[in-house]
Design an enzyme around this catalytic site. Structure first.
Site, PDB file in Angstrom:
ATOM      1  N   HIS A   1     -10.391   2.715   6.041  1.00  0.00           N
ATOM      2  CA  HIS A   1     -11.044   1.922   4.995  1.00  0.00           C
ATOM      3  C   HIS A   1      -9.986   0.906   4.555  1.00  0.00           C
ATOM      4  CE1 HIS A   1     -13.223   0.637   1.489  1.00  0.00           C
ATOM      5  NE2 HIS A   1     -12.224   0.995   0.704  1.00  0.00           N
TER       6      HIS A   1
ATOM      7  N   ASP B   1     -18.314   0.196   3.905  1.00  0.00           N
ATOM      8  CA  ASP B   1     -18.124  -0.907   4.866  1.00  0.00           C
ATOM      9  C   ASP B   1     -19.284  -0.921   5.877  1.00  0.00           C
ATOM     10  OD1 ASP B   1     -15.113  -1.545   4.165  1.00  0.00           O
ATOM     11  OD2 ASP B   1     -15.283   0.607   4.368  1.00  0.00           O
TER      12      ASP B   1
ATOM     13  N   ARG C   1       0.819  -1.221   0.000  1.00  0.00           N
ATOM     14  CA  ARG C   1       0.000   0.000   0.000  1.00  0.00           C
ATOM     15  C   ARG C   1       0.853   1.272   0.000  1.00  0.00           C
ATOM     16  NH1 ARG C   1      -4.533   0.909   3.343  1.00  0.00           N
ATOM     17  NH2 ARG C   1      -3.163   0.632   5.110  1.00  0.00           N
TER      18      ARG C   1
ATOM     19  N   ARG D   1     -22.230  -2.397   4.329  1.00  0.00           N
ATOM     20  CA  ARG D   1     -22.053  -3.854   4.259  1.00  0.00           C
ATOM     21  C   ARG D   1     -22.387  -4.484   5.607  1.00  0.00           C
ATOM     22  NH1 ARG D   1     -16.373  -3.252   1.021  1.00  0.00           N
ATOM     23  NH2 ARG D   1     -17.206  -3.409  -1.084  1.00  0.00           N
TER      24      ARG D   1
HETATM   25  P1  NAD Z   1      -9.664   2.194 -13.287  1.00  0.00           P
HETATM   26  O1  NAD Z   1      -8.309   1.742 -13.638  1.00  0.00           O
HETATM   27  O2  NAD Z   1     -10.846   1.553 -13.924  1.00  0.00           O
HETATM   28  O3  NAD Z   1      -9.802   3.767 -13.535  1.00  0.00           O
HETATM   29  C1  NAD Z   1      -8.861   4.679 -13.088  1.00  0.00           C
HETATM   30  C2  NAD Z   1      -8.920   5.840 -14.074  1.00  0.00           C
HETATM   31  O4  NAD Z   1      -8.101   6.913 -13.569  1.00  0.00           O
HETATM   32  C3  NAD Z   1      -8.376   5.472 -15.460  1.00  0.00           C
HETATM   33  O5  NAD Z   1      -9.386   5.703 -16.442  1.00  0.00           O
HETATM   34  C4  NAD Z   1      -7.184   6.413 -15.633  1.00  0.00           C
HETATM   35  O6  NAD Z   1      -6.989   6.842 -16.971  1.00  0.00           O
HETATM   36  C5  NAD Z   1      -7.598   7.568 -14.722  1.00  0.00           C
HETATM   37  N1  NAD Z   1      -6.488   8.459 -14.391  1.00  0.00           N
HETATM   38  C6  NAD Z   1      -5.224   8.138 -14.015  1.00  0.00           C
HETATM   39  N2  NAD Z   1      -4.514   9.266 -13.827  1.00  0.00           N
HETATM   40  C7  NAD Z   1      -5.349  10.314 -14.048  1.00  0.00           C
HETATM   41  C8  NAD Z   1      -5.195  11.717 -14.019  1.00  0.00           C
HETATM   42  N3  NAD Z   1      -4.029  12.300 -13.705  1.00  0.00           N
HETATM   43  N4  NAD Z   1      -6.261  12.504 -14.334  1.00  0.00           N
HETATM   44  C9  NAD Z   1      -7.437  11.942 -14.673  1.00  0.00           C
HETATM   45  N5  NAD Z   1      -7.643  10.603 -14.729  1.00  0.00           N
HETATM   46  C10 NAD Z   1      -6.604   9.813 -14.426  1.00  0.00           C
HETATM   47  O7  NAD Z   1      -9.767   2.079 -11.683  1.00  0.00           O
HETATM   48  P2  NAD Z   1     -11.100   2.053 -10.811  1.00  0.00           P
HETATM   49  O8  NAD Z   1     -11.505   0.657 -10.573  1.00  0.00           O
HETATM   50  O9  NAD Z   1     -12.066   3.017 -11.392  1.00  0.00           O
HETATM   51  O10 NAD Z   1     -10.527   2.582  -9.418  1.00  0.00           O
HETATM   52  C11 NAD Z   1     -10.156   3.943  -9.277  1.00  0.00           C
HETATM   53  C12 NAD Z   1      -9.644   4.187  -7.862  1.00  0.00           C
HETATM   54  O11 NAD Z   1     -10.723   4.007  -6.930  1.00  0.00           O
HETATM   55  C13 NAD Z   1      -8.544   3.200  -7.407  1.00  0.00           C
HETATM   56  O12 NAD Z   1      -7.585   3.873  -6.631  1.00  0.00           O
HETATM   57  C14 NAD Z   1      -9.323   2.196  -6.551  1.00  0.00           C
HETATM   58  O13 NAD Z   1      -8.493   1.529  -5.613  1.00  0.00           O
HETATM   59  C15 NAD Z   1     -10.288   3.140  -5.878  1.00  0.00           C
HETATM   60  N6  NAD Z   1     -11.446   2.498  -5.259  1.00  0.00           N
HETATM   61  C16 NAD Z   1     -11.800   2.966  -4.032  1.00  0.00           C
HETATM   62  C17 NAD Z   1     -12.844   2.394  -3.365  1.00  0.00           C
HETATM   63  C18 NAD Z   1     -13.212   2.920  -2.003  1.00  0.00           C
HETATM   64  O14 NAD Z   1     -14.028   2.335  -1.298  1.00  0.00           O
HETATM   65  N7  NAD Z   1     -12.632   4.034  -1.581  1.00  0.00           N
HETATM   66  C19 NAD Z   1     -13.567   1.329  -3.936  1.00  0.00           C
HETATM   67  C20 NAD Z   1     -13.190   0.891  -5.215  1.00  0.00           C
HETATM   68  C21 NAD Z   1     -12.120   1.488  -5.866  1.00  0.00           C
END
Ligand code: NAD
Length: 298
Positions: A175, A148, A88, A151
């Site tokens: 989280h 969470d 992480r 859930r």
């Molecule tokens: P993904 O790979 O489908 O999408 C990420 C997007 O970010 C991509 O389209 C990429 O082009 C874009 N990106 C990267 N750099 C960028 C920038 N500088 N400006 C604009 N866009 C940019 O990933 P995802 O599944 O959509 O997940 C996105 C994030 O959300 C991850 O960090 C994931 O771990 C997080 N997430 C958080 C939770 C939560 O509970 N907090 C839950 C699920 C996912």
């Protein structure tokens, strides 16, 4: 009603599903999707625009950094996903740089904007977003343990045959792995949970299943997005309709000098108040340990 504009930065699985959930809830007049991958975002916008005729009068369009700066709400879901077993600290280093470049691009941000951080590790990322955004900390927070918590309530609801809305129970802290269920404060109609026939072991299984649910989904399909997207849309709705809903969100706490999830009162201006739950001694230790675990990766 005010014409609300929401910009979503990161049009990946999470960001585009947030747009879809917002469209279904019909809360924002204007939704802008912003991504460095222009081809992907163009495809998502075209696909989402097909759904518009079945939903409300929202508009969905490609956004610019200027659009983001003058939005009522900015959702940040850009960055790398955490893979099972991935370090992480490494993930934070990569996503911190992405987040910094995003805020450098969109600053100065409208002083009344609310920023919702989703990118993981969300507590650490929210802490940095508060520094990069130049907005008051009450206007920049993370989705934290809201999902969470839902859930947890879902599991309790299934076992007890009581509607989730009637169950007041929270997952607090990180989280992530160091999160914990604040069982001593959990109530249904003011009645403590232990009066509902759940044993210590039941509670421990429920907390463990809640903690591991994201890993389980990721093991099956590689990522999670429906739950988090619906959760973000619910946060937007609370803000737009100034609902003052008590929501566990990743917020800045002076006590630990980091961001972690605590129940807050959320309204149009962001976090109105952080609520201090009367945690028992064990839970207070769990909260401090969770804070330590977030500090470690910071
Ligand atoms: P993904 O790979 O489908 O999408 C990420 C997007 O970010 C991509 O389209 C990429 O082009 C874009 N990106 C990267 N750099 C960028 C920038 N500088 N400006 C604009 N866009 C940019 O990933 P995802 O599944 O959509 O997940 C996105 C994030 O959300 C991850 O960090 C994931 O771990 C997080 N997430 C958080 C939770 C939560 O509970 N907090 C839950 C699920 C996912």
């Amino acid at each position: 009603m005010k014409h609300f504009k929401i910009s979503i930065i990161g049009a990946g699985a999470v960001g585009s599903t947030v747009a879809y959930a917002l469209m279904l809830k019909n809360v924002a007049a204007e939704i802008r999707l912003i991504d460095i991958d222009e081809i992907r975002s163009r495809g998502e916008i075209l696909d989402l625009s097909d759904a518009l005729s079945f939903c409300g009068p929202s508009q969905i369009q490609k956004g610019t950094s200027q659009d983001a700066s003058n939005s009522d709400i900015i959702v940040v879901a850009a960055g790398k996903r955490q893979k099972p077993g991935e370090d992480r600290v490494k993930l934070l280093a990569i996503n911190k740089e992405i987040i910094k470049s995003i805020f450098d691009d969109i600053k100065p941000i409208n002083k009344n904007s609310i920023v919702i951080m989703v990118t993981n590790p969300v507590d650490a990322i929210t802490y940095f977003a508060q520094q990069f955004s130049d907005l008051p900390k009450t206007q920049v927070f993370g989705s934290g343990t809201f999902l969470d918590t839902q859930r947890l309530r879902g599991q309790l609801s299934k076992r007890l045959h009581i509607a989730e809305q009637s169950i007041h129970a929270y997952i607090l802290g990180e989280h992530g792995d160091s999160q914990f269920a604040a069982w001593s404060c959990a109530r249904i109609a003011g009645i403590p949970l232990d009066k509902f026939g759940l044993t210590e072991q039941d509670l421990s299984v429920i907390a463990k299943e809640t903690r591991n649910k994201a890993y389980e989904i990721i093991a099956y399909k590689g990522s999670t997005y429906y739950g988090i997207a619906t959760c973000v849309a619910a946060i937007c709705r609370t803000i737009i309709f100034n609902q003052n809903r008590v929501t566990p969100l990743s917020c800045y706490t002076q006590e630990f000098d980091i961001c972690l999830s605590l129940p807050v009162i959320l309204g149009r201006e962001g976090i109105r108040k952080i609520l201090k739950l009367p945690l028992n001694e064990i839970e207070q230790k769990q909260l401090a340990q969770s804070a330590e675990s977030i500090k470690k990766i910071l």
